[in-house]
Design a protein around this motif. Structure first.
Motif, PDB file in Angstrom:
ATOM      1  N   MET A   1       0.837  -1.201   0.000  1.00  0.00           N
ATOM      2  CA  MET A   1       0.000   0.000   0.000  1.00  0.00           C
ATOM      3  C   MET A   1       0.868   1.246   0.000  1.00  0.00           C
ATOM      4  O   MET A   1       1.847   1.319   0.752  1.00  0.00           O
ATOM      5  CB  MET A   1      -0.900   0.010   1.246  1.00  0.00           C
ATOM      6  CG  MET A   1      -1.864   1.190   1.289  1.00  0.00           C
ATOM      7  SD  MET A   1      -2.867   1.267   2.791  1.00  0.00           S
ATOM      8  CE  MET A   1      -1.751   2.145   3.903  1.00  0.00           C
ATOM      9  N   LYS A   2       0.531   2.199  -0.841  1.00  0.00           N
ATOM     10  CA  LYS A   2       1.259   3.467  -0.841  1.00  0.00           C
ATOM     11  C   LYS A   2       0.794   4.289   0.348  1.00  0.00           C
ATOM     12  O   LYS A   2      -0.395   4.583   0.476  1.00  0.00           O
ATOM     13  CB  LYS A   2       1.009   4.226  -2.133  1.00  0.00           C
ATOM     14  CG  LYS A   2       1.711   5.577  -2.178  1.00  0.00           C
ATOM     15  CD  LYS A   2       1.518   6.261  -3.496  1.00  0.00           C
ATOM     16  CE  LYS A   2       2.101   7.677  -3.484  1.00  0.00           C
ATOM     17  NZ  LYS A   2       3.527   7.694  -3.097  1.00  0.00           N
ATOM     18  N   ILE A   3       1.709   4.641   1.204  1.00  0.00           N
ATOM     19  CA  ILE A   3       1.371   5.407   2.403  1.00  0.00           C
ATOM     20  C   ILE A   3       1.335   6.889   2.063  1.00  0.00           C
ATOM     21  O   ILE A   3       2.312   7.450   1.546  1.00  0.00           O
ATOM     22  CB  ILE A   3       2.376   5.134   3.528  1.00  0.00           C
ATOM     23  CG1 ILE A   3       2.352   3.639   3.893  1.00  0.00           C
ATOM     24  CG2 ILE A   3       2.075   5.979   4.753  1.00  0.00           C
ATOM     25  CD1 ILE A   3       3.454   3.225   4.836  1.00  0.00           C
ATOM     26  N   THR A   4       0.220   7.520   2.352  1.00  0.00           N
ATOM     27  CA  THR A   4       0.049   8.939   2.013  1.00  0.00           C
ATOM     28  C   THR A   4      -0.101   9.837   3.238  1.00  0.00           C
ATOM     29  O   THR A   4      -0.099  11.059   3.103  1.00  0.00           O
ATOM     30  CB  THR A   4      -1.180   9.118   1.112  1.00  0.00           C
ATOM     31  OG1 THR A   4      -2.335   8.581   1.782  1.00  0.00           O
ATOM     32  CG2 THR A   4      -0.991   8.395  -0.216  1.00  0.00           C
ATOM     33  N   GLY A   5      -0.257   9.239   4.421  1.00  0.00           N
ATOM     34  CA  GLY A   5      -0.447  10.071   5.601  1.00  0.00           C
ATOM     35  C   GLY A   5      -0.133   9.350   6.891  1.00  0.00           C
ATOM     36  O   GLY A   5       0.001   8.122   6.927  1.00  0.00           O
ATOM     37  N   PRO A 199      -4.165   2.724  16.768  1.00  0.00           N
ATOM     38  CA  PRO A 199      -3.520   1.925  17.818  1.00  0.00           C
ATOM     39  C   PRO A 199      -2.050   2.205  18.093  1.00  0.00           C
ATOM     40  O   PRO A 199      -1.515   1.725  19.099  1.00  0.00           O
ATOM     41  CB  PRO A 199      -3.711   0.489  17.322  1.00  0.00           C
ATOM     42  CG  PRO A 199      -3.847   0.603  15.849  1.00  0.00           C
ATOM     43  CD  PRO A 199      -4.564   1.901  15.606  1.00  0.00           C
ATOM     44  N   THR A 200      -1.359   2.957  17.258  1.00  0.00           N
ATOM     45  CA  THR A 200       0.047   3.345  17.482  1.00  0.00           C
ATOM     46  C   THR A 200       0.906   2.205  18.021  1.00  0.00           C
ATOM     47  O   THR A 200       1.343   2.211  19.171  1.00  0.00           O
ATOM     48  CB  THR A 200       0.145   4.558  18.432  1.00  0.00           C
ATOM     49  OG1 THR A 200      -0.416   4.232  19.708  1.00  0.00           O
ATOM     50  CG2 THR A 200      -0.572   5.766  17.859  1.00  0.00           C
ATOM     51  N   LEU A 201       1.211   1.251  17.179  1.00  0.00           N
ATOM     52  CA  LEU A 201       2.022   0.099  17.587  1.00  0.00           C
ATOM     53  C   LEU A 201       3.501   0.438  17.771  1.00  0.00           C
ATOM     54  O   LEU A 201       4.184  -0.184  18.580  1.00  0.00           O
ATOM     55  CB  LEU A 201       1.895  -1.011  16.542  1.00  0.00           C
ATOM     56  CG  LEU A 201       0.532  -1.668  16.391  1.00  0.00           C
ATOM     57  CD1 LEU A 201       0.526  -2.560  15.161  1.00  0.00           C
ATOM     58  CD2 LEU A 201       0.180  -2.468  17.630  1.00  0.00           C
ATOM     59  N   ALA A 202       3.999   1.394  17.009  1.00  0.00           N
ATOM     60  CA  ALA A 202       5.432   1.659  16.974  1.00  0.00           C
ATOM     61  C   ALA A 202       6.079   1.984  18.322  1.00  0.00           C
ATOM     62  O   ALA A 202       7.172   1.489  18.611  1.00  0.00           O
ATOM     63  CB  ALA A 202       5.733   2.773  15.964  1.00  0.00           C
ATOM     64  N   PRO A 203       5.460   2.822  19.170  1.00  0.00           N
ATOM     65  CA  PRO A 203       6.143   3.166  20.420  1.00  0.00           C
ATOM     66  C   PRO A 203       6.532   1.952  21.274  1.00  0.00           C
ATOM     67  O   PRO A 203       7.603   1.940  21.878  1.00  0.00           O
ATOM     68  CB  PRO A 203       5.114   4.046  21.141  1.00  0.00           C
ATOM     69  CG  PRO A 203       4.361   4.688  20.036  1.00  0.00           C
ATOM     70  CD  PRO A 203       4.224   3.601  18.994  1.00  0.00           C
ATOM     71  N   LEU A 241      -3.927   4.546  10.474  1.00  0.00           N
ATOM     72  CA  LEU A 241      -2.479   4.432  10.561  1.00  0.00           C
ATOM     73  C   LEU A 241      -1.921   5.699  11.198  1.00  0.00           C
ATOM     74  O   LEU A 241      -1.915   6.769  10.591  1.00  0.00           O
ATOM     75  CB  LEU A 241      -1.876   4.227   9.169  1.00  0.00           C
ATOM     76  CG  LEU A 241      -0.395   3.836   9.104  1.00  0.00           C
ATOM     77  CD1 LEU A 241      -0.091   3.183   7.746  1.00  0.00           C
ATOM     78  CD2 LEU A 241       0.539   5.024   9.319  1.00  0.00           C
ATOM     79  N   GLY A 242      -1.472   5.562  12.424  1.00  0.00           N
ATOM     80  CA  GLY A 242      -0.839   6.665  13.143  1.00  0.00           C
ATOM     81  C   GLY A 242       0.314   6.110  13.950  1.00  0.00           C
ATOM     82  O   GLY A 242       0.125   5.199  14.752  1.00  0.00           O
ATOM     83  N   SER A 243       1.508   6.641  13.752  1.00  0.00           N
ATOM     84  CA  SER A 243       2.710   6.045  14.336  1.00  0.00           C
ATOM     85  C   SER A 243       3.127   6.621  15.676  1.00  0.00           C
ATOM     86  O   SER A 243       3.966   6.048  16.357  1.00  0.00           O
ATOM     87  CB  SER A 243       3.880   6.211  13.359  1.00  0.00           C
ATOM     88  OG  SER A 243       4.211   7.592  13.225  1.00  0.00           O
ATOM     89  N   ASP A 244       2.567   7.776  16.058  1.00  0.00           N
ATOM     90  CA  ASP A 244       3.058   8.528  17.222  1.00  0.00           C
ATOM     91  C   ASP A 244       4.477   9.028  16.962  1.00  0.00           C
ATOM     92  O   ASP A 244       5.308   9.101  17.865  1.00  0.00           O
ATOM     93  CB  ASP A 244       3.014   7.685  18.500  1.00  0.00           C
ATOM     94  CG  ASP A 244       2.807   8.519  19.759  1.00  0.00           C
ATOM     95  OD1 ASP A 244       2.682   9.753  19.638  1.00  0.00           O
ATOM     96  OD2 ASP A 244       2.764   7.945  20.860  1.00  0.00           O
ATOM     97  N   SER A 258       7.086   2.267   9.136  1.00  0.00           N
ATOM     98  CA  SER A 258       7.298   1.284  10.191  1.00  0.00           C
ATOM     99  C   SER A 258       5.972   0.859  10.813  1.00  0.00           C
ATOM    100  O   SER A 258       5.734  -0.329  11.063  1.00  0.00           O
ATOM    101  CB  SER A 258       8.219   1.867  11.266  1.00  0.00           C
ATOM    102  OG  SER A 258       8.336   0.992  12.379  1.00  0.00           O
ATOM    103  N   GLU A 259       5.087   1.831  11.047  1.00  0.00           N
ATOM    104  CA  GLU A 259       3.776   1.527  11.634  1.00  0.00           C
ATOM    105  C   GLU A 259       2.975   0.616  10.715  1.00  0.00           C
ATOM    106  O   GLU A 259       2.319  -0.326  11.175  1.00  0.00           O
ATOM    107  CB  GLU A 259       3.000   2.820  11.888  1.00  0.00           C
ATOM    108  CG  GLU A 259       1.644   2.624  12.551  1.00  0.00           C
ATOM    109  CD  GLU A 259       1.719   2.188  14.001  1.00  0.00           C
ATOM    110  OE1 GLU A 259       0.714   1.646  14.502  1.00  0.00           O
ATOM    111  OE2 GLU A 259       2.782   2.391  14.631  1.00  0.00           O
ATOM    112  N   TYR A 260       3.042   0.866   9.433  1.00  0.00           N
ATOM    113  CA  TYR A 260       2.302   0.030   8.487  1.00  0.00           C
ATOM    114  C   TYR A 260       2.806  -1.412   8.529  1.00  0.00           C
ATOM    115  O   TYR A 260       2.012  -2.361   8.540  1.00  0.00           O
ATOM    116  CB  TYR A 260       2.428   0.586   7.069  1.00  0.00           C
ATOM    117  CG  TYR A 260       1.759  -0.292   6.032  1.00  0.00           C
ATOM    118  CD1 TYR A 260       0.377  -0.477   6.029  1.00  0.00           C
ATOM    119  CD2 TYR A 260       2.520  -0.955   5.068  1.00  0.00           C
ATOM    120  CE1 TYR A 260      -0.236  -1.292   5.090  1.00  0.00           C
ATOM    121  CE2 TYR A 260       1.918  -1.771   4.126  1.00  0.00           C
ATOM    122  CZ  TYR A 260       0.537  -1.939   4.143  1.00  0.00           C
ATOM    123  OH  TYR A 260      -0.057  -2.767   3.220  1.00  0.00           O
TER     124      TYR A 260
END
Length: 297
Positions: A1-5, A199-203, A241-244, A258-260
């Motif tokens: 998927m192309k990430i746009t935001g 859900p912000t998995l990255a942190p 999709l939100g990475s924090d 990374s979040e994706y």
């Protein structure tokens, strides 16, 4: 998927040292910090960013600069927290609901796109299922969301824990950030709502192997969040999709990418196409709803 935001970032933070990053703006906003941040996203063709606000007018300034980089940047200007509770690092506090209402008006006067509220504490990364504090009363959460909606503003809520998530969902929150430790009842409420869960998995996942916390505990926390994402997808929930980005171990460089990857790992490649569709629709919904006078609709 192309990430746009990326639906959850903090321009003021650098992913390495929060105190040092904030100190750069002690006397006035360091515009070069914002420029470097936006340049990074521009080079990767990421054109939509939703900030969580700050207490140093950095996101306020970033909103003015964003068009130069072709970025649609949405911000609450500052987050709002109840004094004595978590949230001072990203915004302004209140004691009474009248004071809260005044802060909502300040956001509107400053050109904020939505209201961000802090209704719970942080996760304690050295213990599974534990928060830094219990959070606000259900009645307070409900009134805060209602006041913002009455002013035509969508609401982004920093929320962890079952009781806090349930209260926010029942109150009609527009997006629920983090959402750690939700149970089946919360997920069912989420599925029956218009709320977007970020859900912000990255942190959590990005701290594994860094030596700051016990990796065994971090793996358990991450696994629990991943299980809830799989269940939420199966229930037809809206997931964003939100990475924090900017949080510790989540530098802006490649944060949404990374979040994706973490979201795909959580649901499995067989569900990737479904996940992609949900993420795209959620971003479109956020673009529509998280703007002034939308009323969260």
């Amino acid at each position: 998927m192309k990430i746009t935001g990326d639906l959850h970032i903090h321009v003021i933070m650098d992913g390495v040292n929060y105190r040092r990053a904030v100190e750069l703006h002690r006397n006035k906003v360091d515009i070069s910090v914002i420029q470097r941040c936006f340049s990074s996203y521009q080079k990767r063709s990421i054109g939509f960013l939703r900030d969580g606000g700050d207490a140093r007018n950095v996101s306020y300034t970033a909103k003015k600069i964003a068009p130069e980089y072709g970025i649609d940047y949405r911000t609450p200007i500052f987050a709002i927290h109840k004094n004595g509770h978590y949230g001072g690092i990203v915004g302004r506090g209140f004691d009474t609901m009248e004071e809260y209402r005044e802060l909502v008006h300040q956001v509107i006067e400053l050109g904020g796109d939505f209201i961000k509220i802090m209704v719970s504490g942080l996760m304690e990364f050295d213990q599974v299922g534990v928060l830094s504090e219990d959070g606000l009363e259900e009645s307070e959460i409900r009134e805060m969301i209602q006041i913002a909606h009455e002013e035509g503003m969508a609401v982004m809520a920093h929320t962890n824990g079952v009781c806090n998530a349930k209260a926010a969902l029942l109150a009609g929150v527009d997006s629920l950030e983090h959402g750690a430790y939700m149970d089946e009842e919360c997920l069912q409420l989420l599925a029956g709502s218009d709320t977007i869960w970020v859900p912000t998995l990255a942190p959590t996942s990005n701290m594994i192997g860094k030596g700051r916390f016990d990796d065994t505990v971090l793996h358990k926390i991450a696994a629990g969040q991943a299980a809830n994402i799989r269940r939420a997808l199966a229930l037809g929930c809206r997931i964003g999709l939100g990475s924090d980005a900017g949080a510790w171990a989540v530098p802006h460089m490649f944060a949404p990418e990374s979040e994706y990857r973490l979201l795909v790992e959580a649901v499995g490649t067989k569900q990737q196409e479904q996940l992609d569709c949900v993420l795209k629709n959620s971003e479109l919904d956020v673009r529509k709803r998280f703007r002034r006078n939308s009323g969260g609709k």
